[in-house]
Design an enzyme around this catalytic site. Structure first.
Site, PDB file in Angstrom:
ATOM      1  N   LYS A  52      13.880  -7.090   1.493  1.00 15.57           N
ATOM      2  CA  LYS A  52      14.002  -7.048   2.935  1.00 15.57           C
ATOM      3  C   LYS A  52      13.590  -8.471   3.560  1.00 15.57           C
ATOM      4  O   LYS A  52      14.394  -9.377   4.149  1.00 15.57           O
ATOM      5  CB  LYS A  52      13.219  -6.288   3.760  1.00 15.57           C
ATOM      6  CG  LYS A  52      13.834  -4.670   3.750  1.00 15.57           C
ATOM      7  CD  LYS A  52      12.658  -3.609   4.254  1.00 15.57           C
ATOM      8  CE  LYS A  52      13.427  -2.255   4.086  1.00 15.57           C
ATOM      9  NZ  LYS A  52      12.574  -1.169   4.215  1.00 15.57           N
ATOM     10  N   GLN A  96       6.927   0.083   5.861  1.00 13.35           N
ATOM     11  CA  GLN A  96       7.702   0.791   4.807  1.00 13.35           C
ATOM     12  C   GLN A  96       6.964   2.098   4.280  1.00 13.35           C
ATOM     13  O   GLN A  96       5.853   2.183   4.382  1.00 13.35           O
ATOM     14  CB  GLN A  96       7.327  -0.222   3.702  1.00 13.35           C
ATOM     15  CG  GLN A  96       8.300   0.228   2.342  1.00 13.35           C
ATOM     16  CD  GLN A  96       9.680   0.113   2.575  1.00 13.35           C
ATOM     17  OE1 GLN A  96      10.200  -0.799   3.080  1.00 13.35           O
ATOM     18  NE2 GLN A  96      10.736   1.021   2.131  1.00 13.35           N
ATOM     19  N   ASP A 119      13.784   0.380  12.451  1.00 12.83           N
ATOM     20  CA  ASP A 119      14.046   1.601  11.402  1.00 12.83           C
ATOM     21  C   ASP A 119      15.008   2.378  12.311  1.00 12.83           C
ATOM     22  O   ASP A 119      15.501   3.546  11.584  1.00 12.83           O
ATOM     23  CB  ASP A 119      12.908   1.919  10.669  1.00 12.83           C
ATOM     24  CG  ASP A 119      12.831   1.329   9.635  1.00 12.83           C
ATOM     25  OD1 ASP A 119      13.828   0.723   9.061  1.00 12.83           O
ATOM     26  OD2 ASP A 119      11.855   1.377   9.000  1.00 12.83           O
TER      27      ASP A 119
END
Ligand code: NDP
Length: 288
Positions: A52, A96, A119
């Site tokens: 990322k 994460q 997200d």
């Protein structure tokens, strides 16, 4: 003859578009920043976070990494998220997953400001997706929809079977397919007659997390097969949820693993971060 969907190429095009948008914002004096939190030392999570950060660098998004020890308490993590929520120069925040067991994943997800939730896991963003009125889409399902669009795959009225009902992939995928007028069936570990259900599908989306779970005898001739899985086979080789070698000849379109859905997930994350930046700066163009 099956068409192999080239996720790498489509993702590259998305990233180029994101890069241009980031540049356009920069020219207006607006920078775009993504804060990435990682708790503990899970190897796979580290790889995802590194990927990322690399993607951010490539498109001109500033990435800030917060690598916290596994012993971090939930309160400490919530404190960090609050600080990032309050910072106007941070546009996107992601933590994460998975987080260590002593931390309540849902509390963390829902602590992130919905406007920075790139997200799209926050409950208000999930609700917005259900209503079809959203700013962000979860990265993997949105990436799959982009692949379907880029390959001109007709979804309307088609029988779409999704295997897997996770909050991250299966459920939002079902919603997006429904919004695109597919007839959707969602299968899971308690589904009876899974093989017969999948055999009826015009479009199969496998998000199970089991190597080569979808076999050739489950696939209708000419079906579209989208493989979300990331697994290791008996030889330790990366593979999807689909027995690719045997399924591929039966399909009209299929995504390989690697090089199918995977690259789209990160490309969509970059796109979501730019959307967050535009929204925060009340700058929105038609081609967001
Ligand atoms: P989860 O483990 O959260 O969900 C798996 C789903 O599969 C569950 O709904 C489960 O059912 C279902 N399932 C498990 N066994 C069976 C079975 N025997 N028959 C039918 N259904 C079954 O996984 P995720 O959705 O997070 O991820 C799925 C896969 O996709 C993983 O390999 C993951 O690594 C990969 N992935 C890939 C991404 C990418 O960018 N390419 C992004 C995200 C995930 P139940 O709910 O009943 O337990």
């Amino acid at each position: 003859m099956a068409i192999i969907i080239d996720g790498k190429a489509v993702a590259q095009r998305v990233r180029e578009s994101v890069k241009a948008q980031v540049e356009e914002l920069k020219n207006k004096g607006i920078s775009t920043t993504l804060a990435v939190i990682i708790v503990g030392d899970d190897g796979a999570s580290r790889v995802y976070v590194n990927n990322k950060k690399k993607a951010c660098a490539e498109v001109g998004i500033i990435s800030e990494e917060y690598a916290l020890p596994a012993s971090t308490t939930q309160d400490e993590l919530l404190c960090l998220i609050k600080m990032l929520n309050d910072r106007s120069d941070v546009n996107g925040i992601l933590c994460q997953l998975p987080v260590p067991d002593h931390i309540d994943e849902s509390a963390i997800i829902n602590a992130i400001s919905p406007a920075k939730d790139v997200d799209a896991f926050h409950r208000s963003n999930v609700g917005a997706i259900m209503l079809g009125d959203y700013s962000f889409l979860p990265c993997t399902p949105a990436g799959i929809m982009e692949l379907i669009k880029q390959y001109d795959i007709d979804v309307k009225g088609k029988n779409c079977v999704i295997i897997g009902r996770s909050n991250i992939v299966g459920k939002p995928m079902a919603m997006l397919m429904l919004h695109s007028d597919a007839t959707v069936t969602v299968c899971h570990s308690k589904t009876k007659n899974l093989k017969e259900i999948v055999k009826n599908a015009d479009i199969v989306i496998a998000a199970v997390g089991r190597a080569k779970f979808v076999t050739a005898d489950m696939i209708k001739e000419g079906a579209v097969v989208i493989d979300v899985g990331i697994n290791r086979d008996e030889n330790g080789k990366l593979c999807g949820d689909v027995d690719y070698e045997n399924v591929m000849p039966l399909t009209s379109y299929i995504t390989p693993v690697p090089g199918g859905v995977g690259p789209m997930t990160i490309a969509t994350l970059m796109q979501n971060t730019v959307i967050a930046s535009k929204l925060a700066n009340a700058f929105f163009t038609e081609n967001n």
